[in-house]
Design a protein around this motif. Sequence first.
Motif, PDB file in Angstrom:
ATOM      1  N   GLY A 195       0.805  -1.214   0.000  1.00  0.00           N
ATOM      2  CA  GLY A 195       0.000   0.000   0.000  1.00  0.00           C
ATOM      3  C   GLY A 195       0.840   1.266   0.000  1.00  0.00           C
ATOM      4  O   GLY A 195       0.355   2.350  -0.351  1.00  0.00           O
ATOM      5  N   LEU A 196       2.113   1.155   0.377  1.00  0.00           N
ATOM      6  CA  LEU A 196       2.988   2.335   0.387  1.00  0.00           C
ATOM      7  C   LEU A 196       3.157   2.917  -1.010  1.00  0.00           C
ATOM      8  O   LEU A 196       3.343   4.123  -1.173  1.00  0.00           O
ATOM      9  N   GLY A 197       3.079   2.055  -2.011  1.00  0.00           N
ATOM     10  CA  GLY A 197       3.276   2.531  -3.378  1.00  0.00           C
ATOM     11  C   GLY A 197       2.255   3.556  -3.808  1.00  0.00           C
ATOM     12  O   GLY A 197       2.490   4.334  -4.735  1.00  0.00           O
ATOM     13  N   GLY A 198       1.103   3.587  -3.137  1.00  0.00           N
ATOM     14  CA  GLY A 198       0.071   4.557  -3.489  1.00  0.00           C
ATOM     15  C   GLY A 198       0.277   5.929  -2.880  1.00  0.00           C
ATOM     16  O   GLY A 198      -0.549   6.827  -3.075  1.00  0.00           O
ATOM     17  N   ALA A 199       1.381   6.122  -2.155  1.00  0.00           N
ATOM     18  CA  ALA A 199       1.657   7.427  -1.542  1.00  0.00           C
ATOM     19  C   ALA A 199       1.887   8.488  -2.616  1.00  0.00           C
ATOM     20  O   ALA A 199       2.366   8.202  -3.709  1.00  0.00           O
ATOM     21  N   THR A 200       1.550   9.712  -2.284  1.00  0.00           N
ATOM     22  CA  THR A 200       1.852  10.822  -3.187  1.00  0.00           C
ATOM     23  C   THR A 200       3.352  11.102  -3.139  1.00  0.00           C
ATOM     24  O   THR A 200       4.075  10.578  -2.277  1.00  0.00           O
ATOM     25  N   ALA A 201       3.820  11.948  -4.042  1.00  0.00           N
ATOM     26  CA  ALA A 201       5.238  12.307  -4.051  1.00  0.00           C
ATOM     27  C   ALA A 201       5.641  12.943  -2.724  1.00  0.00           C
ATOM     28  O   ALA A 201       6.726  12.677  -2.192  1.00  0.00           O
ATOM     29  N   GLU A 202       4.777  13.785  -2.174  1.00  0.00           N
ATOM     30  CA  GLU A 202       5.076  14.463  -0.907  1.00  0.00           C
ATOM     31  C   GLU A 202       5.130  13.459   0.248  1.00  0.00           C
ATOM     32  O   GLU A 202       5.996  13.552   1.120  1.00  0.00           O
ATOM     33  N   GLN A 203       4.203  12.516   0.249  1.00  0.00           N
ATOM     34  CA  GLN A 203       4.182  11.510   1.317  1.00  0.00           C
ATOM     35  C   GLN A 203       5.402  10.594   1.218  1.00  0.00           C
ATOM     36  O   GLN A 203       6.003  10.237   2.241  1.00  0.00           O
ATOM     37  N   ALA A 204       5.770  10.231   0.005  1.00  0.00           N
ATOM     38  CA  ALA A 204       6.957   9.390  -0.176  1.00  0.00           C
ATOM     39  C   ALA A 204       8.212  10.124   0.282  1.00  0.00           C
ATOM     40  O   ALA A 204       9.094   9.545   0.931  1.00  0.00           O
ATOM     41  N   GLU A 205       8.276  11.405  -0.036  1.00  0.00           N
ATOM     42  CA  GLU A 205       9.437  12.208   0.390  1.00  0.00           C
ATOM     43  C   GLU A 205       9.518  12.261   1.915  1.00  0.00           C
ATOM     44  O   GLU A 205      10.606  12.148   2.493  1.00  0.00           O
ATOM     45  N   ARG A 206       8.375  12.423   2.557  1.00  0.00           N
ATOM     46  CA  ARG A 206       8.358  12.453   4.018  1.00  0.00           C
ATOM     47  C   ARG A 206       8.870  11.130   4.585  1.00  0.00           C
ATOM     48  O   ARG A 206       9.633  11.100   5.552  1.00  0.00           O
ATOM     49  N   ALA A 207       8.444  10.017   3.988  1.00  0.00           N
ATOM     50  CA  ALA A 207       8.860   8.701   4.476  1.00  0.00           C
ATOM     51  C   ALA A 207      10.369   8.525   4.368  1.00  0.00           C
ATOM     52  O   ALA A 207      11.026   8.096   5.324  1.00  0.00           O
ATOM     53  N   VAL A 208      10.918   8.843   3.216  1.00  0.00           N
ATOM     54  CA  VAL A 208      12.359   8.673   3.015  1.00  0.00           C
ATOM     55  C   VAL A 208      13.139   9.614   3.926  1.00  0.00           C
ATOM     56  O   VAL A 208      14.144   9.223   4.544  1.00  0.00           O
ATOM     57  N   ARG A 209      12.673  10.841   4.043  1.00  0.00           N
ATOM     58  CA  ARG A 209      13.367  11.816   4.896  1.00  0.00           C
ATOM     59  C   ARG A 209      13.348  11.378   6.360  1.00  0.00           C
ATOM     60  O   ARG A 209      14.329  11.567   7.091  1.00  0.00           O
ATOM     61  N   SER A 210      12.248  10.752   6.799  1.00  0.00           N
ATOM     62  CA  SER A 210      12.139  10.342   8.199  1.00  0.00           C
ATOM     63  C   SER A 210      13.104   9.228   8.560  1.00  0.00           C
ATOM     64  O   SER A 210      13.368   8.998   9.740  1.00  0.00           O
ATOM     65  N   LEU A 211      13.631   8.533   7.555  1.00  0.00           N
ATOM     66  CA  LEU A 211      14.542   7.414   7.808  1.00  0.00           C
ATOM     67  C   LEU A 211      16.012   7.821   7.746  1.00  0.00           C
ATOM     68  O   LEU A 211      16.898   6.996   7.995  1.00  0.00           O
ATOM     69  N   ALA A 212      16.280   9.057   7.408  1.00  0.00           N
ATOM     70  CA  ALA A 212      17.657   9.558   7.381  1.00  0.00           C
ATOM     71  C   ALA A 212      18.224   9.563   8.804  1.00  0.00           C
ATOM     72  O   ALA A 212      17.458   9.713   9.782  1.00  0.00           O
ATOM     73  N   PRO A 213      19.533   9.369   8.953  1.00  0.00           N
ATOM     74  CA  PRO A 213      20.555   9.300   7.909  1.00  0.00           C
ATOM     75  C   PRO A 213      20.842   7.890   7.402  1.00  0.00           C
ATOM     76  O   PRO A 213      21.889   7.643   6.807  1.00  0.00           O
ATOM     77  N   ALA A 214      19.941   6.944   7.622  1.00  0.00           N
ATOM     78  CA  ALA A 214      20.157   5.592   7.104  1.00  0.00           C
ATOM     79  C   ALA A 214      20.216   5.611   5.580  1.00  0.00           C
ATOM     80  O   ALA A 214      19.680   6.521   4.933  1.00  0.00           O
TER      81      ALA A 214
END
Length: 356
Positions: A85-104
Amino acid sequence: MARRVHLHVGAPKTGSTYVQNVLWKNRDALKKAGILLPGSVAAHDQAMTDLRSVPWRDPASTWTWDRLAAEAAAWPGDVVITNEGLGGATAEQAERAVRSLAPAEVHVIVAGRDLWRTFPSVWQQGVRARNVGRLDDFLGAVEQGKNDAFWDHTTNRMLMRWGDLVPADRRHLITVPPAGTPHDVLWQRFARVIGIPEGVCVIAAPPANPSLGAAEIEVLRRVNAALGDRYPHRTPYQKVVQRHLVDAVLKRAPNRVRFGVGAGRAGWVLDLADRQIKELDGYPCRVEGDLSELRPATVDRHPSPDELDDGQILQAAIESIVGLLGQADALHQQAAAPRTFARLRSRAARGLRRDR
């Protein structure tokens, strides 16, 4: 701090359930190997609905995306987060997800399956999620460019929407092998991407998740339409319709008549596949498998459910009613069993007292 996080974001109907079952059943062994699946299956699903702010999020959910990301960050090794279901995220939501996992070091994993098998599977999944549209209407809307929601949940758009957020060497496309390929081939591809050493996981056969037949899925579609506002998507529908009708009855029905796209659209689907492959071939990413597997290996001639006559639908509906009666009886017996046991225990206790 996590070293690497692998985000498996979809696409739907690409063997995700099978791969996830292997991962979760081997969670302890993976943890010993330095690879964490944070939370639980439900946690990943709840975090997805939180990230996407979907209106059908279960009010009883306790996991948020930030909570899942925090648990991932606390692990010193590698992490896997998986929910199609993550694939249905908008570009903004996907960016938030990736940013929240930094600095990994974040890696994005997307799987792809040929469109000939994808179209009927996605439509069926929609009906099993309470949709009421006919297959021909669904395909017609896609063909006429009026179903952007479908394309937003396909491999190409998911890979680019999520993949653009990470370097090219951290974008992974896994192709689903053709029908008839040993089931563990797909798992081996995932394992190589994630870096799971051979022998860590015990690989079992994929769980049965039978596709409904043409008549059975048409019965469900008509039931959905007749429900009106009752049992809305998602949790109420899953607890009642999915549990008692789909899982307990329709999946166990004869499902004699398979269905598909229909021969009349074969040329269109093959052309789409060629364009899909060309687009992916030009997108910088690591491919596990072969892009040629995205071109249908065979073009079957199974009919659409829309082509069935009323007699076939009636027969499937009658068989469904019989199945529901059996389901109701089984549930009644389960509910009665504790009461019967309590009565027997009470009688035995009274007998012991009399014997004294």
